[in-house]
Structures are given as C-alpha cells and as structure tokens.
Design a protein around this motif. Structure first.
Motif, PDB file in Angstrom:
ATOM      1  N   TYR A  20      -0.150   5.209   0.770  1.00 55.79           N
ATOM      2  CA  TYR A  20      -1.240   6.060   1.260  1.00 55.79           C
ATOM      3  C   TYR A  20      -0.759   7.509   1.325  1.00 55.79           C
ATOM      4  O   TYR A  20       0.342   7.789   1.783  1.00 55.79           O
ATOM      5  CB  TYR A  20      -1.685   5.623   2.659  1.00 55.79           C
ATOM      6  N   ASP A  47       3.370   0.865   2.861  1.00 55.75           N
ATOM      7  CA  ASP A  47       3.303  -0.411   3.578  1.00 55.75           C
ATOM      8  C   ASP A  47       3.155  -0.227   5.090  1.00 55.75           C
ATOM      9  O   ASP A  47       3.644  -1.044   5.874  1.00 55.75           O
ATOM     10  CB  ASP A  47       4.535  -1.280   3.275  1.00 55.75           C
ATOM     11  N   SER A  48       2.507   0.834   5.489  1.00 54.07           N
ATOM     12  CA  SER A  48       2.252   1.140   6.907  1.00 54.07           C
ATOM     13  C   SER A  48       3.526   1.271   7.734  1.00 54.07           C
ATOM     14  O   SER A  48       3.458   1.296   8.957  1.00 54.07           O
ATOM     15  CB  SER A  48       1.351   0.077   7.548  1.00 54.07           C
ATOM     16  N   SER A  49       4.686   1.368   7.076  1.00 59.45           N
ATOM     17  CA  SER A  49       5.946   1.362   7.822  1.00 59.45           C
ATOM     18  C   SER A  49       6.977   2.387   7.361  1.00 59.45           C
ATOM     19  O   SER A  49       7.918   2.676   8.092  1.00 59.45           O
ATOM     20  CB  SER A  49       6.566  -0.031   7.782  1.00 59.45           C
ATOM     21  N   LEU A  78       2.644   7.288   3.284  1.00 62.22           N
ATOM     22  CA  LEU A  78       2.919   6.155   4.146  1.00 62.22           C
ATOM     23  C   LEU A  78       2.909   4.905   3.265  1.00 62.22           C
ATOM     24  O   LEU A  78       1.880   4.554   2.684  1.00 62.22           O
ATOM     25  CB  LEU A  78       1.858   6.056   5.247  1.00 62.22           C
ATOM     26  N   ASN A 113      -0.095   6.036  10.961  1.00 62.35           N
ATOM     27  CA  ASN A 113      -1.068   4.967  10.739  1.00 62.35           C
ATOM     28  C   ASN A 113      -2.403   5.287  11.398  1.00 62.35           C
ATOM     29  O   ASN A 113      -3.467   5.052  10.822  1.00 62.35           O
ATOM     30  CB  ASN A 113      -0.531   3.627  11.266  1.00 62.35           C
ATOM     31  N   ARG A 151      -4.076   7.904   9.329  1.00 60.51           N
ATOM     32  CA  ARG A 151      -4.618   7.280   8.111  1.00 60.51           C
ATOM     33  C   ARG A 151      -5.960   6.617   8.407  1.00 60.51           C
ATOM     34  O   ARG A 151      -6.939   6.843   7.693  1.00 60.51           O
ATOM     35  CB  ARG A 151      -3.636   6.240   7.565  1.00 60.51           C
ATOM     36  N   ASP A 152      -5.996   5.812   9.455  1.00 58.01           N
ATOM     37  CA  ASP A 152      -7.233   5.107   9.794  1.00 58.01           C
ATOM     38  C   ASP A 152      -8.357   6.084  10.102  1.00 58.01           C
ATOM     39  O   ASP A 152      -9.501   5.878   9.678  1.00 58.01           O
ATOM     40  CB  ASP A 152      -7.000   4.166  10.968  1.00 58.01           C
ATOM     41  N   THR A 209       0.817  -1.211   0.000  1.00 62.47           N
ATOM     42  CA  THR A 209       0.000   0.000   0.000  1.00 62.47           C
ATOM     43  C   THR A 209       0.853   1.265   0.000  1.00 62.47           C
ATOM     44  O   THR A 209       1.897   1.333   0.650  1.00 62.47           O
ATOM     45  CB  THR A 209      -0.929   0.068   1.234  1.00 62.47           C
ATOM     46  N   LEU A 235       7.431   6.200   6.331  1.00 64.30           N
ATOM     47  CA  LEU A 235       6.754   7.494   6.401  1.00 64.30           C
ATOM     48  C   LEU A 235       7.601   8.580   5.745  1.00 64.30           C
ATOM     49  O   LEU A 235       8.792   8.707   6.037  1.00 64.30           O
ATOM     50  CB  LEU A 235       6.499   7.855   7.871  1.00 64.30           C
TER      51      LEU A 235
END
Length: 187
Positions: free
Chosen positions: A25, A129-131, A127, A160, A163-164, A23, A133
């Motif tokens: 984002y 792969d959620s890791s 962001l 993260n 984002r959520d 991903t 930044l």
C-alpha cells in the motif's frame, strides 16, 4: 528507526516489492514528484507530444501484473489538490490509466487547494503486509531524498489507521477519471 535507503533503485528497497506476501500500500501526498525515470515522459506530456515507451512505468506494470498473478495486491491512494498540478495530470493520464489496467488498485482523494483530509498525514509511505512500514522523504520540489524502514510498532499501527482512513475517503481512479479528457483536463 531502521534501515535507510538513499535511492529508489537500491536492491534492498526493491526487494521489499518482491518479498511481501499479500499487500503493498502507498499513500501519496505530493502534487509533484521529481523521480528521474519520469523526467523525459513528463517533458513530452507537458509539450503535448504522445506517450513514449516510458520504461519506468513499464517496469512497474510488469511488477503489478506478476504480483497479481501470485495473489498479491498493490493499493495506492493519492491525495490530490484541485485544480490538478501538471504533474498530477501527467500521472493520471500516462501512469494510473495503465497501472490500473495492469491490476493496481489506485484511488484518488481530491481536496481543494486550501484543504487537507482530517486524520491523514502530509507525508508519503509504503506499507507492506500491514506490518512493514517505509517512510518516504521528499524535498519540497518532489525530489526523492530517502526512505526509512520503520521498526516502531506504534508507527506501523498508525500507518494502518491512516491507510484505512484514506481508502474510506477516496474514490476509485476509474470513477475519478470520468470527469476528465484524455490529457486529464476537466470536461
């Protein structure tokens, strides 16, 4: 903090969009961006002309399609102030409509001119792969200044959470655009 990019065209920055696995984002918070690859098309939009070749967006569409074919997902939430700025109207009408068709998950979080969603920053970031930044820095007029690869784990966790929250509060672009005409003026 980590590596700093002074141009959106730097190879190491562009490489981030190729090397992620799942991903990518983006949180967008500005109501205008002054990126060079959009200037001519934005001028055309504002003068009522038809959309041209728009090479910058064409490259992005190709990237989204290619990534989608590899199982990668591109997400974006744009916090937009209503009434919309000319730039956001342009971005919605001449960019998002096309990138969504290519597979990008674009979402809109509308706010009035005096409001801002609780729990979200007024700053842009990517962001991966959620890791991974990347904090984006823009001048008040929307001109890109720099991007910085952030290596602080707490900042990555916070991104993260933002984002959520942004995804939860936003609506799909295809739903948002139903309230507008082709030039993204309210119906």
């Amino acid at each position: 903090m980590g590596l700093t990019f002074t141009s959106l065209e730097e190879n190491k920055f562009q490489h981030l969009f190729e090397e992620f696995s799942y991903t990518a984002y983006r949180l967008e918070t500005l109501q205008t961006y002054g990126v060079p690859y959009e200037l001519e098309e934005f001028r055309r939009f504002r003068s009522g002309q038809s959309r041209g070749a728009f090479p910058g967006i064409s490259r992005w569409i190709d990237r989204v399609r290619k990534g989608g074919g590899q199982g990668k997902v591109f997400h974006r939430v744009h916090v937009v102030s209503e009434p919309l700025s000319d730039y956001v109207r342009f971005e919605c009408a001449w960019s998002y409509r096309h990138t969504v068709r290519a597979g990008e998950d674009v979402r809109i979080l509308p706010v009035d001119a005096t409001g801002w969603p609780d729990g979200l920053p007024r700053s842009d970031y990517w962001l991966f792969d959620s890791s991974v930044l990347v904090w984006m820095d823009y001048a008040a007029d929307g001109a890109f200044r720099s991007a910085e690869l952030v290596d602080d784990p707490a900042a990555v966790v916070q991104a993260n959470l933002w984002r959520d929250r942004a995804i939860h509060l936003s609506i799909p672009f295809t739903q948002y655009e139903q309230g507008f005409d082709p030039m993204f003026l309210p119906r």
